[in-house]
Design a protein around this motif. Structure first.
Motif, mmCIF file in Angstrom:
data_model
loop_
_atom_site.group_PDB
_atom_site.id
_atom_site.type_symbol
_atom_site.label_atom_id
_atom_site.label_comp_id
_atom_site.label_asym_id
_atom_site.label_seq_id
_atom_site.Cartn_x
_atom_site.Cartn_y
_atom_site.Cartn_z
ATOM 1 N N ASN A 144 39.211 40.033 45.096
ATOM 2 C CA ASN A 144 37.926 39.936 45.168
ATOM 3 C C ASN A 144 37.179 39.481 43.776
ATOM 4 O O ASN A 144 36.201 38.811 43.355
ATOM 5 C CB ASN A 144 37.139 41.214 45.751
ATOM 6 C CG ASN A 144 36.900 41.058 47.188
ATOM 7 O OD1 ASN A 144 36.960 39.998 47.802
ATOM 8 N ND2 ASN A 144 36.949 42.197 47.907
ATOM 9 N N ILE A 145 37.657 40.337 42.716
ATOM 10 C CA ILE A 145 37.431 40.082 41.421
ATOM 11 C C ILE A 145 37.886 38.768 40.603
ATOM 12 O O ILE A 145 39.416 38.938 40.655
ATOM 13 C CB ILE A 145 37.615 41.625 40.665
ATOM 14 C CG1 ILE A 145 36.753 42.594 41.259
ATOM 15 C CG2 ILE A 145 37.270 41.213 39.080
ATOM 16 C CD1 ILE A 145 37.206 43.875 40.693
ATOM 17 N N VAL A 146 37.108 38.130 40.183
ATOM 18 C CA VAL A 146 37.683 36.665 39.599
ATOM 19 C C VAL A 146 37.216 37.023 38.146
ATOM 20 O O VAL A 146 36.108 37.101 37.708
ATOM 21 C CB VAL A 146 37.108 35.758 39.971
ATOM 22 C CG1 VAL A 146 37.451 34.354 39.263
ATOM 23 C CG2 VAL A 146 37.243 35.455 41.494
ATOM 24 N N PRO A 147 38.338 36.962 37.114
ATOM 25 C CA PRO A 147 38.008 37.284 35.527
ATOM 26 C C PRO A 147 37.220 36.127 35.274
ATOM 27 O O PRO A 147 37.405 35.021 35.743
ATOM 28 C CB PRO A 147 39.269 37.170 35.180
ATOM 29 C CG PRO A 147 40.217 37.700 36.243
ATOM 30 C CD PRO A 147 39.675 37.169 37.329
ATOM 31 N N ALA A 148 36.426 36.396 34.296
ATOM 32 C CA ALA A 148 35.551 35.071 33.559
ATOM 33 C C ALA A 148 36.426 33.964 33.116
ATOM 34 O O ALA A 148 37.560 34.512 32.494
ATOM 35 C CB ALA A 148 34.785 35.675 32.426
ATOM 36 N N GLY A 149 36.187 32.844 33.308
ATOM 37 C CA GLY A 149 37.015 31.752 32.731
ATOM 38 C C GLY A 149 38.138 31.499 33.656
ATOM 39 O O GLY A 149 39.130 30.423 33.415
ATOM 40 N N THR A 150 38.238 32.249 35.017
ATOM 41 C CA THR A 150 39.109 31.815 35.629
ATOM 42 C C THR A 150 39.179 30.505 36.427
ATOM 43 O O THR A 150 38.100 30.007 36.484
ATOM 44 C CB THR A 150 39.457 32.931 36.875
ATOM 45 O OG1 THR A 150 39.763 34.177 36.283
ATOM 46 C CG2 THR A 150 40.583 32.510 37.959
ATOM 47 N N HIS A 151 40.507 29.842 36.431
ATOM 48 C CA HIS A 151 40.532 28.643 37.009
ATOM 49 C C HIS A 151 40.822 28.327 38.277
ATOM 50 O O HIS A 151 41.713 29.592 38.845
ATOM 51 C CB HIS A 151 41.182 27.544 35.935
ATOM 52 C CG HIS A 151 40.732 27.331 34.989
ATOM 53 N ND1 HIS A 151 39.575 26.547 34.670
ATOM 54 C CD2 HIS A 151 41.178 27.830 33.841
ATOM 55 C CE1 HIS A 151 39.277 26.665 32.964
ATOM 56 N NE2 HIS A 151 40.146 27.387 32.610
ATOM 57 N N GLU A 152 40.875 27.266 39.409
ATOM 58 C CA GLU A 152 41.274 27.421 40.520
ATOM 59 C C GLU A 152 42.928 27.606 40.559
ATOM 60 O O GLU A 152 43.778 27.267 39.906
ATOM 61 C CB GLU A 152 41.169 26.030 40.827
ATOM 62 C CG GLU A 152 41.452 25.663 42.243
ATOM 63 C CD GLU A 152 41.008 24.180 42.819
ATOM 64 O OE1 GLU A 152 42.096 23.514 43.417
ATOM 65 O OE2 GLU A 152 39.898 24.019 42.494
ATOM 66 N N ASP A 153 43.280 28.335 41.465
ATOM 67 C CA ASP A 153 44.656 28.452 41.857
ATOM 68 C C ASP A 153 45.320 27.394 42.479
ATOM 69 O O ASP A 153 44.897 26.955 43.547
ATOM 70 C CB ASP A 153 44.766 29.863 42.546
ATOM 71 C CG ASP A 153 46.107 30.326 43.004
ATOM 72 O OD1 ASP A 153 47.255 29.203 42.744
ATOM 73 O OD2 ASP A 153 46.544 31.321 43.277
ATOM 74 N N PRO A 154 46.409 26.861 41.756
ATOM 75 C CA PRO A 154 46.968 25.674 42.533
ATOM 76 C C PRO A 154 47.710 25.766 43.774
ATOM 77 O O PRO A 154 47.714 24.745 44.283
ATOM 78 C CB PRO A 154 47.684 24.973 41.243
ATOM 79 C CG PRO A 154 48.167 26.146 40.477
ATOM 80 C CD PRO A 154 46.723 27.060 40.418
ATOM 81 N N ASN A 155 48.005 27.101 43.996
ATOM 82 C CA ASN A 155 48.653 27.270 45.170
ATOM 83 C C ASN A 155 47.714 27.676 46.222
ATOM 84 O O ASN A 155 48.042 28.133 47.255
ATOM 85 C CB ASN A 155 49.799 28.447 44.971
ATOM 86 C CG ASN A 155 50.947 27.799 43.931
ATOM 87 O OD1 ASN A 155 51.213 26.799 44.241
ATOM 88 N ND2 ASN A 155 51.273 28.524 42.941
ATOM 89 N N HIS A 156 46.524 27.826 46.071
ATOM 90 C CA HIS A 156 45.451 28.285 46.947
ATOM 91 C C HIS A 156 45.474 27.790 48.567
ATOM 92 O O HIS A 156 45.509 28.517 49.277
ATOM 93 C CB HIS A 156 44.001 28.198 46.505
ATOM 94 C CG HIS A 156 43.303 26.894 46.653
ATOM 95 N ND1 HIS A 156 43.398 25.988 45.509
ATOM 96 C CD2 HIS A 156 42.710 26.547 47.375
ATOM 97 C CE1 HIS A 156 42.697 24.814 45.805
ATOM 98 N NE2 HIS A 156 42.276 25.204 46.974
ATOM 99 N N PRO A 157 45.738 26.434 48.653
ATOM 100 C CA PRO A 157 45.926 25.911 49.830
ATOM 101 C C PRO A 157 47.102 26.487 50.789
ATOM 102 O O PRO A 157 46.958 26.902 51.662
ATOM 103 C CB PRO A 157 46.229 24.304 49.559
ATOM 104 C CG PRO A 157 45.778 24.240 48.477
ATOM 105 C CD PRO A 157 46.007 25.201 47.395
ATOM 106 N N LYS A 158 48.408 26.658 49.918
ATOM 107 C CA LYS A 158 49.430 27.563 50.658
ATOM 108 C C LYS A 158 49.148 28.958 50.878
ATOM 109 O O LYS A 158 49.491 29.430 51.978
ATOM 110 C CB LYS A 158 50.581 27.324 49.718
ATOM 111 C CG LYS A 158 51.978 27.799 50.390
ATOM 112 C CD LYS A 158 52.361 27.117 51.530
ATOM 113 C CE LYS A 158 53.554 27.735 52.161
ATOM 114 N NZ LYS A 158 53.850 26.930 53.284
ATOM 115 N N LEU A 159 48.592 29.646 50.021
ATOM 116 C CA LEU A 159 48.001 30.944 50.209
ATOM 117 C C LEU A 159 47.284 31.321 51.316
ATOM 118 O O LEU A 159 47.530 32.100 52.478
ATOM 119 C CB LEU A 159 47.222 31.555 48.948
ATOM 120 C CG LEU A 159 47.893 31.891 47.565
ATOM 121 C CD1 LEU A 159 46.945 32.121 46.575
ATOM 122 C CD2 LEU A 159 48.941 32.915 47.777
ATOM 123 N N MET A 160 46.238 30.118 51.528
ATOM 124 C CA MET A 160 45.189 30.285 52.618
ATOM 125 C C MET A 160 46.143 30.132 53.826
ATOM 126 O O MET A 160 45.869 30.566 55.085
ATOM 127 C CB MET A 160 44.017 29.375 52.325
ATOM 128 C CG MET A 160 42.900 29.687 53.480
ATOM 129 S SD MET A 160 42.256 31.335 52.983
ATOM 130 C CE MET A 160 41.955 31.820 54.842
#
Length: 187
Positions: A100-116
């Motif tokens: 839920n918490i996204v640290p400041a300056g965080t970029h897109e997780d390149p594996n987010h399609p697989k995670l979802m």
């Protein structure tokens, strides 16, 4: 867990576009959305629009515009169009990861399609939607980034359609006028 009533108010127009009432795809989509990180629904800390939700809404609008064309109406059955709609709403659900918490300056997780995709296909949803339908949605989610991800590329017509809608929604040349009201940011 996110409140379903709030999600329904934010995505009222999108949920109303689902065509199959007895397939369970809409109910599944709404249920999964309750487990998405809060950042999916919140306005960004710098006061700017939530780009994740705007992208989902924009790609959804593009899909529905295309679904009005005879070609795409014949190409996809109602349940397939609803799988596509579900995938478009869920594909960036874990764009910054599953926390839920996204640290400041965080970029897109390149594996987010697989995670979802893995989250959608998980057996814990068996009571909501058959595995083969969830797998279609999961496959569309996994391949939505197309050639820009170091993941599986879209191969089926549904996967290619989802990728095309997401791609068009990210292009500055393609503008989508969103009917955003004050209630969009009530959270």
């Amino acid at each position: 867990m996110n409140d379903l009533n709030e999600i329904q108010s934010i995505l009222k127009t999108e949920f109303a576009a689902f065509e199959t009432s007895d397939s369970g795809i809409l109910n599944f989509t709404q249920t999964v959305m309750q487990y998405l990180p809060e950042y999916y629904f919140r306005k960004r800390a710098n006061g700017k629009e939530n780009i994740i939700l705007l992208l989902a809404k924009s790609s959804f609008i593009i899909a529905n515009m295309l679904f009005k064309m005879d070609y795409y109406m014949r190409k996809f059955e109602m349940s397939e169009r609803d799988c596509i709609r579900s995938a478009l709403l869920l594909c960036d659900g874990f764009v910054y990861g599953a926390e839920n918490i996204v640290p400041a300056g965080t970029h897109e997780d390149p594996n987010h399609p697989k995670l979802m995709s893995v989250f959608i296909a998980h057996e814990k949803w068996n009571d909501l939607l058959p595995a083969f339908i969830r797998q279609d949605i999961a496959d569309c989610v996994e391949t939505h980034s197309g050639q820009w991800a170091n993941l599986r590329k879209p191969t089926t017509e549904m996967e290619q359609f989802v990728h095309m809608c997401v791609y068009l929604a990210t292009r500055p040349e393609c503008t989508v006028r969103l009917p955003i009201s004050a209630s969009y940011y009530q959270r």
